[in-house]
Design a protein around this motif. Sequence first.
Motif, PDB file in Angstrom:
ATOM      1  N   PHE A 173      -0.841  13.697  -5.273  1.00  0.00           N
ATOM      2  CA  PHE A 173      -1.393  14.211  -4.024  1.00  0.00           C
ATOM      3  C   PHE A 173      -0.475  15.204  -3.335  1.00  0.00           C
ATOM      4  CE2 PHE A 173      -3.358  10.137  -4.781  1.00  0.00           C
ATOM      5  CZ  PHE A 173      -4.696  10.429  -4.559  1.00  0.00           C
ATOM      6  N   THR A 174       0.667  15.519  -3.898  1.00  0.00           N
ATOM      7  CA  THR A 174       1.586  16.447  -3.255  1.00  0.00           C
ATOM      8  C   THR A 174       1.247  17.882  -3.659  1.00  0.00           C
ATOM      9  OG1 THR A 174       3.173  16.195  -5.047  1.00  0.00           O
ATOM     10  CG2 THR A 174       3.444  14.760  -3.110  1.00  0.00           C
ATOM     11  N   ASP A 175       1.714  18.818  -2.833  1.00  0.00           N
ATOM     12  CA  ASP A 175       1.443  20.231  -3.113  1.00  0.00           C
ATOM     13  C   ASP A 175       2.214  20.712  -4.310  1.00  0.00           C
ATOM     14  OD1 ASP A 175      -0.251  21.202  -0.803  1.00  0.00           O
ATOM     15  OD2 ASP A 175       1.330  20.072   0.179  1.00  0.00           O
ATOM     16  N   ASP A 233       0.841  -1.194   0.000  1.00  0.00           N
ATOM     17  CA  ASP A 233       0.000   0.000   0.000  1.00  0.00           C
ATOM     18  C   ASP A 233       0.880   1.249   0.000  1.00  0.00           C
ATOM     19  OD1 ASP A 233      -2.328  -1.431   0.066  1.00  0.00           O
ATOM     20  OD2 ASP A 233      -2.757  -1.060   2.182  1.00  0.00           O
ATOM     21  N   THR A 234       0.412   2.276  -0.690  1.00  0.00           N
ATOM     22  CA  THR A 234       1.061   3.577  -0.620  1.00  0.00           C
ATOM     23  C   THR A 234       0.267   4.401   0.385  1.00  0.00           C
ATOM     24  OG1 THR A 234       1.780   3.455  -2.914  1.00  0.00           O
ATOM     25  CG2 THR A 234       1.724   5.640  -1.912  1.00  0.00           C
ATOM     26  N   ILE A 235       0.985   4.937   1.379  1.00  0.00           N
ATOM     27  CA  ILE A 235       0.300   5.697   2.418  1.00  0.00           C
ATOM     28  C   ILE A 235       0.850   7.118   2.493  1.00  0.00           C
ATOM     29  CG2 ILE A 235      -0.267   3.664   3.790  1.00  0.00           C
ATOM     30  CD1 ILE A 235       2.027   4.429   5.697  1.00  0.00           C
ATOM     31  N   HIS A 236       0.030   8.006   3.017  1.00  0.00           N
ATOM     32  CA  HIS A 236       0.433   9.381   3.278  1.00  0.00           C
ATOM     33  C   HIS A 236       0.294   9.590   4.779  1.00  0.00           C
ATOM     34  CE1 HIS A 236      -0.420  13.969   2.733  1.00  0.00           C
ATOM     35  NE2 HIS A 236       0.743  13.730   3.300  1.00  0.00           N
ATOM     36  N   ILE A 237       1.423   9.844   5.456  1.00  0.00           N
ATOM     37  CA  ILE A 237       1.413  10.118   6.885  1.00  0.00           C
ATOM     38  C   ILE A 237       1.334  11.626   7.047  1.00  0.00           C
ATOM     39  CG2 ILE A 237       2.669   9.889   9.055  1.00  0.00           C
ATOM     40  CD1 ILE A 237       4.049   7.415   7.802  1.00  0.00           C
ATOM     41  N   HIS A 238       0.268  12.092   7.669  1.00  0.00           N
ATOM     42  CA  HIS A 238       0.015  13.524   7.819  1.00  0.00           C
ATOM     43  C   HIS A 238       0.754  14.056   9.043  1.00  0.00           C
ATOM     44  CE1 HIS A 238      -3.123  13.239   4.777  1.00  0.00           C
ATOM     45  NE2 HIS A 238      -3.472  12.102   5.371  1.00  0.00           N
ATOM     46  N   ASP A 239       2.009  14.360   8.853  1.00  0.00           N
ATOM     47  CA  ASP A 239       2.852  14.919   9.906  1.00  0.00           C
ATOM     48  C   ASP A 239       3.234  16.329   9.488  1.00  0.00           C
ATOM     49  OD1 ASP A 239       4.755  15.581  11.785  1.00  0.00           O
ATOM     50  OD2 ASP A 239       5.799  13.664  11.673  1.00  0.00           O
ATOM     51  N   ASN A 286       4.744   3.445  16.971  1.00  0.00           N
ATOM     52  CA  ASN A 286       3.991   4.278  17.902  1.00  0.00           C
ATOM     53  C   ASN A 286       3.687   5.646  17.304  1.00  0.00           C
ATOM     54  OD1 ASN A 286       6.631   5.238  18.109  1.00  0.00           O
ATOM     55  ND2 ASN A 286       6.503   5.580  20.301  1.00  0.00           N
ATOM     56  N   LEU A 287       4.581   6.196  16.494  1.00  0.00           N
ATOM     57  CA  LEU A 287       4.317   7.478  15.837  1.00  0.00           C
ATOM     58  C   LEU A 287       3.267   7.312  14.750  1.00  0.00           C
ATOM     59  CD1 LEU A 287       7.858   9.090  15.509  1.00  0.00           C
ATOM     60  CD2 LEU A 287       6.072   9.561  17.185  1.00  0.00           C
ATOM     61  N   LEU A 288       3.266   6.174  14.105  1.00  0.00           N
ATOM     62  CA  LEU A 288       2.294   5.913  13.041  1.00  0.00           C
ATOM     63  C   LEU A 288       0.867   5.919  13.585  1.00  0.00           C
ATOM     64  CD1 LEU A 288       2.315   5.237  10.001  1.00  0.00           C
ATOM     65  CD2 LEU A 288       2.094   2.863  10.664  1.00  0.00           C
ATOM     66  N   LEU A 289       0.691   5.385  14.804  1.00  0.00           N
ATOM     67  CA  LEU A 289      -0.639   5.375  15.399  1.00  0.00           C
ATOM     68  C   LEU A 289      -1.059   6.752  15.915  1.00  0.00           C
ATOM     69  CD1 LEU A 289      -0.807   2.002  17.350  1.00  0.00           C
ATOM     70  CD2 LEU A 289      -1.874   2.591  15.181  1.00  0.00           C
ATOM     71  N   GLN A 290      -0.096   7.645  16.120  1.00  0.00           N
ATOM     72  CA  GLN A 290      -0.404   8.980  16.615  1.00  0.00           C
ATOM     73  C   GLN A 290      -0.721   9.960  15.497  1.00  0.00           C
ATOM     74  OE1 GLN A 290       2.864  10.252  19.063  1.00  0.00           O
ATOM     75  NE2 GLN A 290       2.797   8.405  20.313  1.00  0.00           N
ATOM     76  N   LYS A 291      -0.350   9.646  14.287  1.00  0.00           N
ATOM     77  CA  LYS A 291      -0.535  10.543  13.146  1.00  0.00           C
ATOM     78  C   LYS A 291      -1.711  10.070  12.300  1.00  0.00           C
ATOM     79  CE  LYS A 291       3.338  12.552  14.208  1.00  0.00           C
ATOM     80  NZ  LYS A 291       3.383  13.833  14.812  1.00  0.00           N
ATOM     81  N   GLY A 292      -2.270  11.005  11.551  1.00  0.00           N
ATOM     82  CA  GLY A 292      -3.279  10.629  10.577  1.00  0.00           C
ATOM     83  C   GLY A 292      -2.605   9.959   9.392  1.00  0.00           C
TER      84      GLY A 292
END
Length: 178
Positions: free
Chosen positions: A176-178, A119-125, A157-163
Motif C-alpha cells: 500500500f505504500t507509494d 491489526d496493521t493500520i495506516h494512519i493518514h497523516d 488523541n492524534l489517532l482520533l483526529q487522523k484518518g
Amino acid sequence: MYISFFNDFAREAIGTGIVLILLVLLRVITTKLVRRYARLSQTIERRTNLVIKYLHLLINILLIVALIIIWGVDAKDIIIAVSSIATVVGVAMVAQWSILSNITSGIILFFSYPFKIGDTIHIHDKDFPVIAEIEDISAFYISMVNKDGERIIYPNNLLLQKGVSIINTDLEPTDFTD
C-alpha cells in the motif's frame, strides 16, 4: 453521646448509609457491565481495568456530591469550594490538556473498538504517515511496530483526529505504500 448524635442527625445518617450502599452497588454493576462488554469485544484485561478505574472515579465524585447535599453544607460554601477547585482544575487542564484528551480518547477507543492488537493500520497523516502493526493500546497512546522493526508510539488523541485504515492482515503493508 452517640444517641444524641443519632437523634440530631438521623436523616443524614440514614442518607449516608443509603449512599454508601449505592456506591457499592454502582461499582459492582459498572464493573460487571464493562467486563461483559470487554469479553464480548475481546478487549485486553489491562484496558478493561483502566476503564473500570475511570468509571469508579466518576461514581465516587458523584457520591461525594450527594453526601455534601445530604449533610446540608451551605450552598454558599459549596459555590466557593467548587469555584476554587474549578480554577485550579482549569489551570491544570490548560497545562495538561494533552494528557486529559489522551485519556478521553483511550476511553473512546475502548468502547468503539475500531481496531485491535495485531491489526496493521495506516494512519493518514500528511506530515508523518504511518503503516504499522498495533502491539499495545493503553490509556495514553498506541504502541506499534512498522515493517522496519521501528517502534512507534502514537498518542490516542492524534489517532482520533487522523484518518485510519485497517489494512488486511493477509496483505503486506508494502503493498500500500507509494
